[in-house]
Write a protein that holds these residues in place. Sequence first.
Motif, PDB file in Angstrom:
ATOM      1  N   ILE A 219      33.294   6.031 -20.450  1.00  0.00           N
ATOM      2  CA  ILE A 219      32.879   5.536 -19.134  1.00  0.00           C
ATOM      3  C   ILE A 219      33.276   6.526 -18.046  1.00  0.00           C
ATOM      4  N   ALA A 220      34.490   7.058 -18.109  1.00  0.00           N
ATOM      5  CA  ALA A 220      34.944   8.026 -17.107  1.00  0.00           C
ATOM      6  C   ALA A 220      34.112   9.301 -17.139  1.00  0.00           C
ATOM      7  N   SER A 221      33.510   9.631 -18.301  1.00  0.00           N
ATOM      8  CA  SER A 221      32.675  10.828 -18.429  1.00  0.00           C
ATOM      9  C   SER A 221      31.226  10.571 -18.046  1.00  0.00           C
ATOM     10  N   SER A 222      30.928   9.418 -17.446  1.00  0.00           N
ATOM     11  CA  SER A 222      29.568   9.042 -17.021  1.00  0.00           C
ATOM     12  C   SER A 222      28.629   8.831 -18.197  1.00  0.00           C
TER      13      SER A 222
ATOM     14  N   GLU B 112      40.783  -2.955 -14.312  1.00  0.00           N
ATOM     15  CA  GLU B 112      39.414  -2.589 -13.988  1.00  0.00           C
ATOM     16  C   GLU B 112      39.127  -1.137 -14.390  1.00  0.00           C
ATOM     17  N   ILE B 113      37.879  -0.885 -14.719  1.00  0.00           N
ATOM     18  CA  ILE B 113      37.446   0.418 -15.208  1.00  0.00           C
ATOM     19  C   ILE B 113      36.469   1.011 -14.200  1.00  0.00           C
ATOM     20  N   ILE B 114      36.796   2.157 -13.659  1.00  0.00           N
ATOM     21  CA  ILE B 114      35.935   2.825 -12.697  1.00  0.00           C
ATOM     22  C   ILE B 114      34.794   3.506 -13.434  1.00  0.00           C
ATOM     23  N   ASN B 115      33.559   3.246 -12.997  1.00  0.00           N
ATOM     24  CA  ASN B 115      32.376   3.810 -13.639  1.00  0.00           C
ATOM     25  C   ASN B 115      31.645   4.725 -12.654  1.00  0.00           C
TER      26      ASN B 115
ATOM     27  N   LYS C  10      28.665  -2.855  -1.816  1.00  0.00           N
ATOM     28  CA  LYS C  10      29.764  -3.429  -1.035  1.00  0.00           C
ATOM     29  C   LYS C  10      30.647  -4.322  -1.893  1.00  0.00           C
ATOM     30  N   ASN C  11      30.022  -5.045  -2.783  1.00  0.00           N
ATOM     31  CA  ASN C  11      30.777  -5.937  -3.670  1.00  0.00           C
ATOM     32  C   ASN C  11      31.233  -5.129  -4.873  1.00  0.00           C
ATOM     33  N   THR C  12      32.468  -4.697  -4.877  1.00  0.00           N
ATOM     34  CA  THR C  12      32.965  -3.816  -5.924  1.00  0.00           C
ATOM     35  C   THR C  12      34.024  -4.467  -6.791  1.00  0.00           C
ATOM     36  N   SER C  13      34.194  -5.787  -6.685  1.00  0.00           N
ATOM     37  CA  SER C  13      35.159  -6.443  -7.565  1.00  0.00           C
ATOM     38  C   SER C  13      34.647  -6.414  -9.000  1.00  0.00           C
ATOM     39  N   THR C  14      35.504  -6.668  -9.914  1.00  0.00           N
ATOM     40  CA  THR C  14      35.196  -6.527 -11.332  1.00  0.00           C
ATOM     41  C   THR C  14      34.970  -7.880 -11.979  1.00  0.00           C
ATOM     42  N   MET C  15      33.886  -7.979 -12.742  1.00  0.00           N
ATOM     43  CA  MET C  15      33.547  -9.222 -13.432  1.00  0.00           C
ATOM     44  C   MET C  15      34.467  -9.429 -14.627  1.00  0.00           C
ATOM     45  N   ARG C  16      34.971 -10.662 -14.765  1.00  0.00           N
ATOM     46  CA  ARG C  16      35.800 -11.026 -15.905  1.00  0.00           C
ATOM     47  C   ARG C  16      35.220 -12.268 -16.549  1.00  0.00           C
ATOM     48  N   ASN C  17      35.515 -12.457 -17.826  1.00  0.00           N
ATOM     49  CA  ASN C  17      35.060 -13.684 -18.463  1.00  0.00           C
ATOM     50  C   ASN C  17      36.056 -14.804 -18.203  1.00  0.00           C
ATOM     51  N   SER C  18      35.839 -15.951 -18.830  1.00  0.00           N
ATOM     52  CA  SER C  18      36.635 -17.129 -18.505  1.00  0.00           C
ATOM     53  C   SER C  18      38.117 -16.966 -18.839  1.00  0.00           C
TER      54      SER C  18
ATOM     55  N   THR D  91      32.199  -2.959 -15.559  1.00  0.00           N
ATOM     56  CA  THR D  91      32.880  -1.839 -14.925  1.00  0.00           C
ATOM     57  C   THR D  91      32.731  -1.911 -13.408  1.00  0.00           C
ATOM     58  N   LYS D  92      33.590  -1.187 -12.726  1.00  0.00           N
ATOM     59  CA  LYS D  92      33.542  -1.140 -11.269  1.00  0.00           C
ATOM     60  C   LYS D  92      32.696   0.052 -10.830  1.00  0.00           C
TER      61      LYS D  92
END
Length: 686
Positions: free
Chosen positions: A119-122, A139-142, A149-157, A164-165
């Motif tokens: 992911i870090a390598s695109s 969180e993982i920066i992508n 604008k909405n850059t929060s990270t999705m998580r499951n339950s 990824t962010k």
Amino acid sequence: MSVLPYTIERQDSNGWAKASSRYSLWAPRASESLSGARNSRFSWRISDLPRRVTRRWSSLLKIACCACAVFFLLTTLTRRWRGDDGKSGNWSIPTWESVEPSSLIYSREDLRRIWEWEIASSHYPSRRPIPAELGFKNEIINPAIPVTKNTSTMRNSSSYITETKPAGPRRVYLDLASHPPSVAYPPRPVPGSIADLDIIMDHCDFDRDKYVRDCLEVLRVGAGLDNGKRLRRENLDDWRYVFVEHESNAASLPEDTATPRKSPEDLAEPDLPLPPLPTSPYAPQEKALQLPAPLTRKPYSSSAPCDPDYPRLFHMFWTGPFTDKPYLALLSYLYTQNTGIHQETLPADAACRPQFWVWINPARGATVAQVFDQLKANSWSAPFLHHRFREVIKFQIWNTTEQLDSIEEIKNVWRQYDSTVFRGNTIRILPTPVKLATTESDGSSGPKSETDYDRVSVTMSDMARFVLCHRFGGIYLDADTLFLRDWEELWGWRGAFAYRWSRLKKYNTAVLRMSAGSALGSFIFRTAVNWGLNFHPMAIAKYLEEAASTGLLTLVPDALFDAAWLNVENYQRERPPQPFFTNFADLFMTPQEASAAPQALGFDGFFRGSFSYHFHNFWWQPFDPSRNWPDLGERFAETERAAREEAEKLPVPEKRDLDWSTVLKRTFEGYIRGEQPNMYGEWIHW
């Protein structure tokens, strides 16, 4: 109700008669009236029968038990109740990996590190979710997904991260079309443009009941391949899948409302324990994974269009005398790709030119000089040694020892498979020269039937594609592949991919894209070492599925590279694409009822929209039986002569209705002869 070992006993007016044997079955105690017998009943309890009854019942029960055992094995071990969705449907025989032990030799922590590196390598330019079983907490920066604008990270339950962010540049999706007066031919793709495979999946995914015919229309329209012949339709904005990247300020962008995200504070449920991953019971777990620093994403620049980290290399592996099959693959490459041979000199802002590396697996003991002498003497290969193609087609010599020793992950262990995998086949180039196969019969060389080919070379080819991509980077293609359009947009998409095995959710690596020295490549090689250097595409699917990592090798729809496959396997025949093939042989022997199409429609009517076509072997079937030689004009007359004379010894009359294979061959050859332009209206410049 009690459960006891039982025998059968009979009660009548004379009392109980007892047998001396007992059945080792377990059953509940029960009793049952015996109709037609006065004062008699069967009582299922612990007692015995007379010996004569015992022997009869014993034989019957043994037969019944054997029948039940056979039925159980057939229904539970060789069949399973599964439909096309993998959950319910018709009886189907499971593939070998369903009963094989796990291949996983990495810990969950190492798998997370592999994902983080990719992911870090695109290499993950997608919004597809990350498997929750990997257990990401941070969180993982992508850098390959555009910032919103909405850059929060999705998580499951259970608060494990599944998305990824975004941290990448803005995407501008293009409306590509021909415009007057240049409407006779489609435009070349925009240099630096990228195909959004997420959008392509929306329109082409077999699991979503998408048709190949509709997929090809989206691929045509989105790339402007309809060249002035576009008909009015409804809003086609969601058909735009080609984009270019522009650096921008995320603060000026609108909110991303398509994928609502939750913060950890919004989650009421605590973390659920992750189930253990199915690790291999036979191979030891790998030591802590050593990975290099991730690659740095470089935006496209017209002043430097080629990125050295992602060389535009097509690879092809070939064993034996050169024939019309790799010849057609190379002709289709010249006809479709932006090689620059249509220009006298390349402009400063030219697109990055691809190269085609043809890897020749030589005869045992052949020297490099001998190999190139044979290539020069072979009528099918000699034209590509012409100086005009020198920068875009390069013949390379495959040396198994040198190649495998260059792969860090296997260089110290691959020799233990010498006798089982390679069987002494081209393990090293011996210093003593040996005589190569002669070229007098080039027109008919190669396998003569479906079973007449070197299966060891096929195994070698399965491995060679991963070796080449992991060592050099680029895209591997099987030699039975024809290019149908420019691949510029696929080069821009930097993730790894292979295409789908027809209806099965497995890989076909006839087309394989991987980056050099990637974490994904390291994972595949180290896993393959523990499984006998098995690089068969079904094995690759097993490795990645058990590691919850199929997302790192994108499974693209076969419509992009193999558009006839579903029809050949009797799927989607109610709405087939054009042409309608029910057998791969239809390319070479077009059915009589469809034989008007090749000449009437030509190259433009052959699976328009697909990037390539894979004809699945047929090495023994000539593309053009009546002109089974390279018909490229006066520039190549000398090398053509031998093949032409050999073919004319047994002349084949020309068919009135030319087959698809013949029309494609003669179209490509017409471009080299200078009698017609390529598919983008460009004339070769000699």
